[in-house]
Design an enzyme around this catalytic site. Structure first.
Site, PDB file in Angstrom:
ATOM      1  N   HIS A  56      32.539 -19.046  16.639  1.00 12.80           N
ATOM      2  CA  HIS A  56      33.346 -17.879  16.281  1.00 12.80           C
ATOM      3  C   HIS A  56      34.496 -18.354  15.397  1.00 12.80           C
ATOM      4  O   HIS A  56      34.896 -19.524  15.434  1.00 12.80           O
ATOM      5  CB  HIS A  56      33.888 -17.205  17.529  1.00 12.80           C
ATOM      6  CG  HIS A  56      32.861 -16.502  18.340  1.00 12.80           C
ATOM      7  ND1 HIS A  56      33.170 -15.475  19.212  1.00 12.80           N
ATOM      8  CD2 HIS A  56      31.505 -16.657  18.417  1.00 12.80           C
ATOM      9  CE1 HIS A  56      32.070 -15.034  19.792  1.00 12.80           C
ATOM     10  NE2 HIS A  56      31.045 -15.742  19.335  1.00 12.80           N
ATOM     11  N   GLU A  58      37.708 -17.923  15.493  1.00 18.09           N
ATOM     12  CA  GLU A  58      38.862 -18.481  16.197  1.00 18.09           C
ATOM     13  C   GLU A  58      38.574 -19.905  16.667  1.00 18.09           C
ATOM     14  O   GLU A  58      39.414 -20.794  16.551  1.00 18.09           O
ATOM     15  CB  GLU A  58      39.223 -17.602  17.402  1.00 18.09           C
ATOM     16  CG  GLU A  58      39.632 -16.196  17.026  1.00 18.09           C
ATOM     17  CD  GLU A  58      38.464 -15.200  16.949  1.00 18.09           C
ATOM     18  OE1 GLU A  58      38.722 -13.991  16.997  1.00 18.09           O
ATOM     19  OE2 GLU A  58      37.292 -15.633  16.837  1.00 18.09           O
ATOM     20  N   CYS A  86      37.309 -12.342  21.388  1.00 13.84           N
ATOM     21  CA  CYS A  86      36.475 -12.141  22.569  1.00 13.84           C
ATOM     22  C   CYS A  86      37.006 -13.036  23.698  1.00 13.84           C
ATOM     23  O   CYS A  86      37.855 -13.901  23.463  1.00 13.84           O
ATOM     24  CB  CYS A  86      35.021 -12.472  22.245  1.00 13.84           C
ATOM     25  SG  CYS A  86      34.699 -14.245  22.089  1.00 13.84           S
ATOM     26  N   CYS A  89      36.941 -16.782  22.882  1.00 18.28           N
ATOM     27  CA  CYS A  89      37.964 -17.194  21.926  1.00 18.28           C
ATOM     28  C   CYS A  89      39.354 -17.186  22.555  1.00 18.28           C
ATOM     29  O   CYS A  89      40.164 -18.073  22.268  1.00 18.28           O
ATOM     30  CB  CYS A  89      37.906 -16.303  20.694  1.00 18.28           C
ATOM     31  SG  CYS A  89      36.377 -16.549  19.759  1.00 18.28           S
TER      32      CYS A  89
END
Length: 164
Positions: A56, A58, A86, A89
């Site tokens: 992801h 992040e 999410c 993250c």
């Protein structure tokens, strides 16, 4: 430059990264880690491009910052991200000791175009979470009990360990 302008700048940067990443076989997510000293590290979502469900934006920004800075501790840093992080993250930011998270779009905006992480947020709020993914401790019994704690005993006695 005021802190508001700076925050707006980095948040706009995360959105630009996300948009460009879509055109580079990536997901529509971008992130920027800004350290307490002002160094900035970009990250984009590469989940489908690399077949890595943890890639992801992040997380890739955190990985890059830590790698380039030679540390696992981003204390004092701010994470700017194009969309609400999410749970994975958020946990990554917590582990990295990120001080603050600022996001543009929220989880509902993401859900409206097919990125629905609601089930993951609900997992932590739901007493019946085993329906989604069972997680359980397996009791190895008394004869094996010392082996279960052996990694922790070894850690505690290692003089060269690096606490985190």
């Amino acid at each position: 430059m005021s802190s508001t302008v700076t925050a707006e700048h980095f948040l706009a940067r995360s959105i630009q990264l996300a948009t460009a990443n879509v055109l580079n076989s990536g997901g529509p997510f971008g992130a920027v880690i800004v350290t307490a000293s002002g160094q900035a590290f970009d990250g984009v979502n590469r989940v489908t491009a690399t077949n890595d469900p943890t890639a992801h934006a992040e997380v890739t920004a955190i990985r890059r910052a830590c790698s380039e800075l030679g540390t696992f501790d981003l204390r004092g840093a701010t994470l700017y991200t194009s969309c609400e992080p999410c749970p994975m993250c958020l946990a990554s930011a917590l582990w990295a000791r990120v001080e603050r998270v600022v996001f543009a779009a929220d989880r509902h905006d993401a859900a409206s175009v097919g990125f629905d992480d609601a089930v993951f947020y609900e997992y932590f709020e739901n007493d019946n979470r085993d329906v989604l993914m069972p997680v359980s401790k397996l009791d190895l019994g008394d004869p094996q009990a010392p082996a279960v704690l052996e990694p922790f005993h070894t850690w505690n006695t290692l003089g060269s360990r690096i606490d985190y």
